[in-house]
Write a protein that holds these residues in place. Sequence first.
Motif, PDB file in Angstrom:
ATOM      1  N   ARG A 115      45.525 108.725  81.272  1.00 27.82           N
ATOM      2  CA  ARG A 115      46.462 109.241  82.268  1.00 27.82           C
ATOM      3  C   ARG A 115      47.817 109.543  81.639  1.00 27.82           C
ATOM      4  NH1 ARG A 115      46.296 105.249  87.352  1.00 27.82           N
ATOM      5  NH2 ARG A 115      47.883 106.732  88.060  1.00 27.82           N
ATOM      6  N   ALA A 116      48.272 108.663  80.739  1.00 25.03           N
ATOM      7  CA  ALA A 116      49.576 108.870  80.104  1.00 25.03           C
ATOM      8  C   ALA A 116      49.569 110.104  79.206  1.00 25.03           C
ATOM      9  CB  ALA A 116      49.965 107.634  79.304  1.00 25.03           C
ATOM     10  N   ILE A 117      48.507 110.253  78.425  1.00 25.49           N
ATOM     11  CA  ILE A 117      48.422 111.392  77.511  1.00 25.49           C
ATOM     12  C   ILE A 117      48.337 112.702  78.285  1.00 25.49           C
ATOM     13  CG2 ILE A 117      46.952 112.522  75.779  1.00 25.49           C
ATOM     14  CD1 ILE A 117      46.215 109.742  74.783  1.00 25.49           C
ATOM     15  N   SER A 118      47.621 112.678  79.408  1.00 18.83           N
ATOM     16  CA  SER A 118      47.389 113.892  80.194  1.00 18.83           C
ATOM     17  C   SER A 118      48.533 114.221  81.144  1.00 18.83           C
ATOM     18  CB  SER A 118      46.092 113.740  81.012  1.00 18.83           C
ATOM     19  OG  SER A 118      44.993 113.470  80.177  1.00 18.83           O
ATOM     20  N   ALA A 119      49.528 113.353  81.230  1.00 18.33           N
ATOM     21  CA  ALA A 119      50.647 113.586  82.158  1.00 18.33           C
ATOM     22  C   ALA A 119      51.405 114.849  81.782  1.00 18.33           C
ATOM     23  CB  ALA A 119      51.580 112.388  82.151  1.00 18.33           C
ATOM     24  N   ALA A 120      52.045 115.457  82.756  1.00 15.60           N
ATOM     25  CA  ALA A 120      52.810 116.684  82.528  1.00 15.60           C
ATOM     26  C   ALA A 120      53.884 116.462  81.478  1.00 15.60           C
ATOM     27  CB  ALA A 120      53.451 117.133  83.842  1.00 15.60           C
ATOM     28  N   PRO A 121      54.229 117.502  80.725  1.00 19.52           N
ATOM     29  CA  PRO A 121      55.263 117.362  79.683  1.00 19.52           C
ATOM     30  C   PRO A 121      56.576 116.843  80.257  1.00 19.52           C
ATOM     31  CG  PRO A 121      54.119 119.456  79.477  1.00 19.52           C
ATOM     32  CD  PRO A 121      53.660 118.859  80.772  1.00 19.52           C
ATOM     33  N   LEU A 122      57.261 116.064  79.482  1.00 14.34           N
ATOM     34  CA  LEU A 122      58.533 115.494  79.908  1.00 14.34           C
ATOM     35  C   LEU A 122      59.652 116.501  79.719  1.00 14.34           C
ATOM     36  CD1 LEU A 122      57.948 112.111  78.126  1.00 14.34           C
ATOM     37  CD2 LEU A 122      57.807 112.494  80.571  1.00 14.34           C
ATOM     38  N   ARG A 123      60.617 116.515  80.645  1.00 19.23           N
ATOM     39  CA  ARG A 123      61.678 117.525  80.596  1.00 19.23           C
ATOM     40  C   ARG A 123      63.050 116.955  80.279  1.00 19.23           C
ATOM     41  NH1 ARG A 123      60.224 121.410  85.812  1.00 19.23           N
ATOM     42  NH2 ARG A 123      58.156 122.060  85.066  1.00 19.23           N
ATOM     43  N   ASP A 124      63.237 115.671  80.540  1.00 20.78           N
ATOM     44  CA  ASP A 124      64.607 115.164  80.396  1.00 20.78           C
ATOM     45  C   ASP A 124      64.893 114.599  79.012  1.00 20.78           C
ATOM     46  OD1 ASP A 124      63.123 112.853  80.479  1.00 20.78           O
ATOM     47  OD2 ASP A 124      64.589 111.757  81.692  1.00 20.78           O
ATOM     48  N   GLY A 125      63.905 114.726  78.098  1.00 20.26           N
ATOM     49  CA  GLY A 125      64.138 114.248  76.731  1.00 20.26           C
ATOM     50  C   GLY A 125      64.296 112.755  76.689  1.00 20.26           C
ATOM     51  N   GLY A 126      65.304 112.312  76.000  1.00 20.21           N
ATOM     52  CA  GLY A 126      65.673 110.940  75.720  1.00 20.21           C
ATOM     53  C   GLY A 126      64.907 109.818  76.361  1.00 20.21           C
ATOM     54  N   GLY A 127      65.361 109.386  77.535  1.00 19.55           N
ATOM     55  CA  GLY A 127      64.816 108.185  78.144  1.00 19.55           C
ATOM     56  C   GLY A 127      63.342 108.274  78.461  1.00 19.55           C
ATOM     57  N   ALA A 128      62.905 109.399  79.010  1.00 13.96           N
ATOM     58  CA  ALA A 128      61.497 109.541  79.375  1.00 13.96           C
ATOM     59  C   ALA A 128      60.610 109.574  78.139  1.00 13.96           C
ATOM     60  CB  ALA A 128      61.304 110.801  80.209  1.00 13.96           C
ATOM     61  N   VAL A 129      61.055 110.235  77.099  1.00 13.25           N
ATOM     62  CA  VAL A 129      60.274 110.293  75.852  1.00 13.25           C
ATOM     63  C   VAL A 129      60.151 108.902  75.261  1.00 13.25           C
ATOM     64  CG1 VAL A 129      60.291 111.096  73.454  1.00 13.25           C
ATOM     65  CG2 VAL A 129      60.827 112.689  75.312  1.00 13.25           C
ATOM     66  N   ALA A 130      61.253 108.167  75.215  1.00 10.93           N
ATOM     67  CA  ALA A 130      61.226 106.812  74.673  1.00 10.93           C
ATOM     68  C   ALA A 130      60.294 105.910  75.481  1.00 10.93           C
ATOM     69  CB  ALA A 130      62.635 106.221  74.658  1.00 10.93           C
ATOM     70  N   ALA A 131      60.328 106.073  76.818  1.00  6.36           N
ATOM     71  CA  ALA A 131      59.468 105.252  77.673  1.00  6.36           C
ATOM     72  C   ALA A 131      58.000 105.567  77.427  1.00  6.36           C
ATOM     73  CB  ALA A 131      59.821 105.495  79.141  1.00  6.36           C
ATOM     74  N   LYS A 132      57.677 106.849  77.243  1.00  4.50           N
ATOM     75  CA  LYS A 132      56.282 107.218  77.008  1.00  4.50           C
ATOM     76  C   LYS A 132      55.814 106.702  75.654  1.00  4.50           C
ATOM     77  CE  LYS A 132      52.978 110.986  77.433  1.00  4.50           C
ATOM     78  NZ  LYS A 132      52.755 112.372  77.901  1.00  4.50           N
ATOM     79  N   ILE A 133      56.656 106.804  74.641  1.00  7.14           N
ATOM     80  CA  ILE A 133      56.287 106.288  73.316  1.00  7.14           C
ATOM     81  C   ILE A 133      56.105 104.771  73.371  1.00  7.14           C
ATOM     82  CG2 ILE A 133      57.144 105.897  70.971  1.00  7.14           C
ATOM     83  CD1 ILE A 133      58.272 108.725  71.019  1.00  7.14           C
ATOM     84  N   LEU A 134      56.953 104.078  74.125  1.00  9.50           N
ATOM     85  CA  LEU A 134      56.817 102.638  74.289  1.00  9.50           C
ATOM     86  C   LEU A 134      55.458 102.303  74.901  1.00  9.50           C
ATOM     87  CD1 LEU A 134      57.758  99.705  74.405  1.00  9.50           C
ATOM     88  CD2 LEU A 134      58.954 100.247  76.546  1.00  9.50           C
ATOM     89  N   PHE A 135      55.095 103.017  75.969  1.00 11.53           N
ATOM     90  CA  PHE A 135      53.798 102.755  76.596  1.00 11.53           C
ATOM     91  C   PHE A 135      52.660 103.009  75.616  1.00 11.53           C
ATOM     92  CE2 PHE A 135      49.914 104.325  78.477  1.00 11.53           C
ATOM     93  CZ  PHE A 135      49.607 103.314  79.374  1.00 11.53           C
ATOM     94  N   LEU A 136      52.706 104.138  74.911  1.00 10.95           N
ATOM     95  CA  LEU A 136      51.620 104.483  74.000  1.00 10.95           C
ATOM     96  C   LEU A 136      51.531 103.506  72.833  1.00 10.95           C
ATOM     97  CD1 LEU A 136      51.948 108.381  73.968  1.00 10.95           C
ATOM     98  CD2 LEU A 136      50.222 106.995  75.148  1.00 10.95           C
ATOM     99  N   SER A 137      52.680 102.979  72.396  1.00 11.96           N
ATOM    100  CA  SER A 137      52.640 102.006  71.303  1.00 11.96           C
ATOM    101  C   SER A 137      51.933 100.731  71.742  1.00 11.96           C
ATOM    102  CB  SER A 137      54.060 101.689  70.812  1.00 11.96           C
ATOM    103  OG  SER A 137      54.781 100.922  71.752  1.00 11.96           O
TER     104      SER A 137
END
Length: 298
Positions: free
Chosen positions: A19-41
């Motif tokens: 579900r995380a990998i298939s989620a729509a691309p992130l638009r706000d950069g910074g915080g959302a990208v960091a949160a997604k990388i944290l989850f995937l790690s």
Amino acid sequence: VTAAGRRGRYEEVASWTERAISAAPLRDGGGAVAAKILFLSRAAVHLGYAHREDLASRLLAGVDALAGGEAPPADRRTAARVHQIRALFGLRAGDTARYVAEHALALAAFEEAGDLRSACLERVSLGSGYADLGAYAEAEAALLRALEGAERMGLRHIAPWALQNLGHVRARLGRTAEARADLGQALEAGVAQSDARLAGGTRIYLAMLAQEEGRFGDAERGAGEALEALATVPAMRAGALAARSRALLGSGRLAEALDLAREAMATLEALGPGKMGELEAFVRVVLVEALVASGERG
């Protein structure tokens, strides 16, 4: 996803990761990208045990895309998470040296960010990697620092992993009394926390130690308990099969030992290389021992 992984619910881990990998691309950069990388790690730690190599490859590609390629992100915590993921995939490719190098980079990044809790966990991973390379003095030093930090900060979910790895390292160094004490504490915590990998992996190490001390009955019982705890973790279950095989060899039950050693090896071959760390070599060695003891060639 962390709770599911600790309890061996790896298909649930795979579902959340999908579900995380298939989620729509992130638009706000910074915080959302960091949160997604944290989850995937965090998902990556457990995903290998689900044996979804297709999903694992997509996870790594997704992290590289989020991180902007080979260069780590400027945010040091996010950079550390990227190094963690690359370390895990290095290990699964059979590249232990890369595993150690990436975890060292992750440790440095966490320390730069002032994230002492995450740095503490990184020292456990680094110590485990050193042990897989046979660098036991370096492993013990890293694990002692991790244990001291975990106890100082009250990190009850990290201290048992440091103890488990420390017990294994001290057993390899011949300090069996210290090893037994460390592993006993780790096992107690694994059972209390319902952590299948912690409890099961610790039972494997205790079984190996009992066998080396000539306590073959204790070794067989411990390995059997590890098999039960690791029912949903095939990679580690192979190590438990090998530990039980070696205990049976010590008791002179050669035919049973050979059957278990072959089952362990078949599991390893089905999974592919790089899934078991040092236990992979253990499985291979036990099969050779069982074949020689039984007077067979393969």
